[in-house]
Design an enzyme around this catalytic site. Structure first.
Site, PDB file in Angstrom:
ATOM      1  CD  GLN A 126       9.705   3.415  -5.553  1.00  0.00           C
ATOM      2  OE1 GLN A 126      10.158   4.466  -5.141  1.00  0.00           O
ATOM      3  NE2 GLN A 126       9.602   3.151  -6.847  1.00  0.00           N
ATOM      4  CD  GLU A 164      19.812   3.453  -0.197  1.00  0.00           C
ATOM      5  OE1 GLU A 164      21.026   3.303  -0.388  1.00  0.00           O
ATOM      6  OE2 GLU A 164      19.150   4.344  -0.740  1.00  0.00           O
ATOM      7  CB  THR A 221      -0.956  -0.006   1.215  1.00  0.00           C
ATOM      8  OG1 THR A 221      -0.196  -0.358   2.374  1.00  0.00           O
ATOM      9  CG2 THR A 221      -2.064  -1.034   1.034  1.00  0.00           C
ATOM     10  N   GLY A 222       2.179   1.151   0.003  1.00  0.00           N
ATOM     11  CA  GLY A 222       3.052   2.333  -0.021  1.00  0.00           C
ATOM     12  C   GLY A 222       3.158   2.938  -1.416  1.00  0.00           C
ATOM     13  CG  HIS A 242      25.806   0.961  -4.129  1.00  0.00           C
ATOM     14  ND1 HIS A 242      26.152   0.506  -5.366  1.00  0.00           N
ATOM     15  CD2 HIS A 242      24.525   1.346  -4.211  1.00  0.00           C
ATOM     16  CE1 HIS A 242      25.108   0.609  -6.174  1.00  0.00           C
ATOM     17  NE2 HIS A 242      24.108   1.126  -5.498  1.00  0.00           N
ATOM     18  CD  GLU A 262      28.827  -0.399  -6.962  1.00  0.00           C
ATOM     19  OE1 GLU A 262      28.917  -0.492  -5.727  1.00  0.00           O
ATOM     20  OE2 GLU A 262      27.811  -0.012  -7.539  1.00  0.00           O
TER      21      GLU A 262
END
Lengths: 296, 393
Positions: free
Chosen positions: A20, A98, A17-18, A256, A214
């Site tokens: 995003q 994250e 329901t958010g 990151h 990375e």
């Protein structure tokens, strides 16, 4: 064929329901993903983009037969959400938050691995199989069909954004992906890059792989080790960025959270050297990637 | 962040773990008073989270209060690892019979226990064969019998195993309860009467879990580190904490091209590309926006940097958010900072959801250079580098 997901994947969305989640569910459905349920405790009975919302994962699984989950809950709620999903029998998870607290991340990953479930993330934007027209999470946004053309290349990226750039580059060169995996940018993620490449190695629909790496961590070093040992036989093209970081002192975080140089072996140039020595084709730029891939 | 020794030890003590008694002191007189209270021999140590304090002369063992005052006088004001020492830690000295090493950190997936019989020296100096480690299942925790098995393999005397194993298990519980990334006890001292004491303690806690530990967000708890934040870095940090959702990060550098780059990996790539094209970034940034507040604050910092002579707004192909969000944030910040893109070149590369609306919005501000759809990250980078070079002559 593809890895992790396919046409038999039935997706539930935790935290449906958010904002995003709604944004992504809309485009996932448009793409063809079978999203069968949402879960938000206390919001059971609601409907998001035509998808029924349940209070618990167990309830959603019982009613819809969901077998994969996209987890949209905020970082502090991730551990419980993953534990609930794994206990409910979910086999594949993509976890978008994250900066998940490290102890929570370790517990969630331990639970998933103990149950034999595959967890992508934390800080993934999902996984997409253009061949099977299925995607978990926001990967591809509103143009997954343009950015991720179907093909026979397996893509595994430490950056969700770069997974799009890589696949778009492949598309424009007339190539495409069997499956593209955004493995997550947090320090602890549910699957090692090597484990994902081992799945591509076993996938008959994948001929070669592209990895995006990375500085920081040992994912790429483990891949180089397996290549050297002959455990990975399909050609691998590697784009490893973050060379500039070597002009600054170790321990500085530029992107990151996992991309922090700690020693001499985890810099971008050290990883490029190790991979090249092990037989990978190291790309100097995005644009060079298609030229380094075998043409079928 | 690393907690300073007094806070790290207070936390461990609050959990009932055995440590020498100690007090923080900000002056020579306060150090003398602390030494009198503790009685007997004391160690006076610089309260900064720098390693190798002993070698730098920032740890002194003294026999009485006068000597403690003198030691504190010598240590206060010392520059260690780029920081000025403002306080010392005065701690009861204990009679050490043997020194062990134990630490907790993280492996690839799981917490990890590391032990050695050779404590009291830097662990890097200990032979690999004398360092043992084991993964810990975070769901079941560390049992005392597993800790005992590891210490036994490390060659610790049988009689010491029961208290040592129980202490190790309790240390793991503290490591977890603190949301620590690293807890290192070195030395773990065995006293002449056979009791155990955590003489050296380093606690690094997880910034991502600070919401569970509000007590550690106060000033003076954490090691400030040697880096002094610029006004703009400080402002971004505050905006990141103030506004809900998403994240922004901003690190200032020496160059003149402001980088508003997103998506971790794509940001690293664009930074590499700027350097390769002969440009010099004025900063690095990263963002995952949830509303326009955080990106607007990031733009504010970039525009407020007096060195900036051009800005690259370089987004990887957007998948999770509409392009309009970036442009709206840009327009708010342009207005707020009185920036005119006809004088300060700004190159935009933002493709994805709501791209047409974003282009229409950008067109309302003369001078913005929105790259045509399909332009690569590299093309946008070359555009801004060329524009800054052209403007600078």
């Amino acid at each position: 064929m593809s890895i992790l997901i396919g046409s038999d994947t039935r997706v539930l969305v935790q935290g449906a329901t958010g904002t995003q989640a709604r944004f992504d569910i809309h485009y996932c459905l448009e793409y063809g993903t079978r999203i069968v349920a949402g879960v938000t405790p206390g919001r059971g009975g609601e409907v998001v983009e035509g998808v029924p919302v349940f209070n618990t994962v167990a309830g959603a699984v019982a009613a819809t037969g969901a077998n994969a989950s996209v987890v949209y809950v905020p970082a502090r709620a991730v551990k419980d959400a993953v534990l609930e999903a794994v206990e409910g029998g979910i086999q594949v998870l993509a976890c978008l938050a994250e900066n998940v607290p490290r102890h929570d991340a370790a517990a969630a990953v331990a639970a998933a691995r103990a149950a034999g479930a595959r967890l992508l993330g934390f800080n993934t934007n999902g996984v997409v199989s253009p061949v099977e027209r299925c995607k978990l999470g926001g990967i591809g946004g509103d143009r997954a069909h343009d950015l991720y053309a179907p093909g026979r290349i397996g893509v595994c990226s430490r950056s969700g954004g770069m997974s799009a750039e890589i696949c778009w580059t492949l598309s424009r060169a007339g190539l495409g992906a069997s499956t593209c995996v955004s493995m997550g940018g947090d320090p602890i993620v549910g699957m090692r890059m090597l484990e994902i490449l081992e799945m591509f190695e076993a996938d008959p629909a994948t001929d070669a792989c592209v990895i995006f790496g990375e500085p920081g961590g040992t994912h790429e070093i483990e891949v180089a080790g397996a290549l050297r040992a002959g455990r990975l036989k399909k050609p691998i093209v590697a784009l490893i960025v973050g060379l500039f970081q070597e002009s600054y002192p170790p321990g500085v975080s530029f992107g990151h959270f996992a991309a922090v140089i700690k020693g001499e072996n985890d810099t971008a140039s050290a990883k490029r050297r190790l991979l090249a020595a092990a037989g990978a084709r190291v790309a100097a730029s995005l644009e060079e990637i298609p030229d380094l891939l075998p043409r079928g | 962040m690393k907690l300073l020794e007094d806070h790290a030890k207070a936390w461990l003590r609050s959990r009932g773990l055995p440590l020498p008694d100690g007090r923080a002191a900000g002056s020579a007189a306060a150090a003398a008073a602390a030494a009198r209270e503790l009685g007997g021999r004391v160690a006076v140590k610089a309260l900064v989270a720098a390693g190798r304090r002993g070698k730098a002369g920032a740890v002194k063992l003294v026999h009485d209060a006068d000597a403690a005052a003198a030691a504190a006088g010598a240590i206060l004001g010392m520059e260690l690892a780029g920081q000025r020492t403002e306080r010392v830690y005065v701690e009861q000295a204990i009679d050490i019979a043997a020194e062990l090493y134990v630490s907790f950190g993280f492996g690839r997936f799981a917490p990890q226990l590391v032990v050695s019989r050779r404590g009291g020296v830097e662990i890097e100096a200990v032979a690999r064969g004398e360092i043992l480690s084991a993964d810990i299942d975070p769901l079941s925790g560390l049992s005392s019998w597993r800790a005992a098995a590891l210490w036994e393999r490390a060659g610790v005397d049988s009689r010491l195993l029961p208290p040592l194993a129980s202490l190790t298990a309790r240390l793991y519980d503290a490591f977890q309860a603190a949301d620590a990334l690293m807890l290192e006890i070195n030395p773990l001292a065995v006293t002449r009467d056979g009791s155990l004491s955590l003489v050296g303690a380093m606690l690094e806690v997880d910034d991502c879990a600070l919401f569970r530990h509000p007590e550690w967000q106060a000033p003076g708890v954490a090691d400030a580190g040697s880096k002094v934040l610029s006004e703009r870095e400080q402002a971004v940090l505050e905006a990141d904490r103030k506004f809900a959702g998403g994240a922004i990060r901003y690190t200032e550098l020496e160059g003149d091209i402001g980088l508003f780059v997103s998506g971790g990996g794509a940001g690293l790539l664009q930074h590499d590309l700027v350097v390769a094209a002969g440009g010099r970034p004025a900063n690095h940034s990263d963002l995952s926006p949830a509303s326009i507040d955080k990106p607007a604050a990031l733009f504010d910092a970039i525009f407020a940097n007096p060195r900036v002579r051009g800005v690259l707004v370089g987004m990887n192909y957007l998948q999770l958010l509409p392009c309009t969000l970036v442009i709206e944030a840009l327009l708010v910040s342009l207005r707020r900072n009185g920036v005119d893109p006809r004088r300060l070149p700004i190159v935009l590369r933002a493709f994805g959801p709501k791209e047409n609306e974003a282009r229409a919005l950008a067109a309302t501000v003369p001078g913005l250079r929105y790259m045509p759809h399909g332009a690569t990250l590299g093309e946008a980078v070359r555009e801004i580098v060329a524009a800054v070079k052209a403007g600078g002559t």
